[in-house]
Scaffold this motif. Sequence first.
Motif, short mmCIF file in Angstrom:
data_model
loop_
_atom_site.label_atom_id
_atom_site.label_comp_id
_atom_site.label_asym_id
_atom_site.label_seq_id
_atom_site.Cartn_x
_atom_site.Cartn_y
_atom_site.Cartn_z
N LEU A 24 -115.98 19.15 -28.46
CA LEU A 24 -115.48 18.79 -27.67
C LEU A 24 -113.89 18.21 -28.83
CD1 LEU A 24 -116.74 17.18 -24.88
CD2 LEU A 24 -115.25 19.44 -25.03
N ASP A 28 -109.15 20.99 -26.66
CA ASP A 28 -109.03 19.90 -25.86
C ASP A 28 -109.96 19.59 -25.00
OD1 ASP A 28 -106.32 20.14 -26.82
OD2 ASP A 28 -105.00 20.75 -26.18
N SER A 29 -110.19 20.57 -24.23
CA SER A 29 -110.95 20.62 -22.80
C SER A 29 -111.93 21.83 -23.08
CB SER A 29 -110.45 19.87 -21.58
OG SER A 29 -110.21 21.42 -21.26
N ASN A 31 -114.92 23.85 -19.92
CA ASN A 31 -115.63 23.13 -18.74
C ASN A 31 -117.27 23.76 -19.00
OD1 ASN A 31 -116.64 25.54 -18.40
ND2 ASN A 31 -114.64 27.17 -17.55
N ILE A 59 -117.19 10.76 -23.13
CA ILE A 59 -116.57 11.85 -23.04
C ILE A 59 -115.99 11.66 -21.33
CG2 ILE A 59 -117.81 13.64 -24.12
CD1 ILE A 59 -119.24 13.78 -21.08
N GLU A 62 -113.24 15.41 -15.76
CA GLU A 62 -112.37 15.62 -14.69
C GLU A 62 -113.09 16.52 -13.29
OE1 GLU A 62 -108.44 16.27 -15.52
OE2 GLU A 62 -109.09 14.80 -18.05
N SER A 73 -114.51 20.00 -15.76
CA SER A 73 -114.13 19.90 -17.52
C SER A 73 -114.46 18.89 -17.80
CB SER A 73 -112.71 20.64 -17.61
OG SER A 73 -111.62 19.31 -17.13
N TYR A 74 -114.79 19.04 -19.28
CA TYR A 74 -115.29 17.27 -20.49
C TYR A 74 -113.87 17.35 -20.80
CZ TYR A 74 -119.32 18.22 -17.15
OH TYR A 74 -119.48 18.31 -16.41
N SER A 75 -113.94 16.62 -22.04
CA SER A 75 -112.84 16.25 -22.93
C SER A 75 -113.11 14.75 -23.46
CB SER A 75 -111.35 16.27 -22.73
OG SER A 75 -111.32 14.69 -21.73
#
Length: 99
Positions: A24, A28-29, A31, A59, A62, A73-75
């Motif tokens: 990460l 940017d992101s 899934n 984190i 979304e 998704s994760y960022s």
Amino acid sequence: MKREIDQLNKVFDSRLRIGIMSALMVNDSMNFNELKTLVDATDGNLATHLKTLEDNKYIKVEKGFIGRKTNTSYSITPAGAKAFRSHLDALEKIIRSLN
């Protein structure tokens, strides 16, 4: 060296969490399935580690849809990036002190 060891963040003790955070930091992101493949984890194991990182506000999660299929998704958060950089800095200091 004792001082540097004290700087290590226990949240990043797991190889999976280090893998997630590393991915990460440079994307940017990502899934769930991308992370799962990258860190070679089972659904349940990955979900547990992601929850720990989310609970620590390292984190951001979304949830959405692609067509009718759910997509999570994760960022990385600014706090997560800062904490992970501090952890890596402490590891580097430990390594340098051993030379």
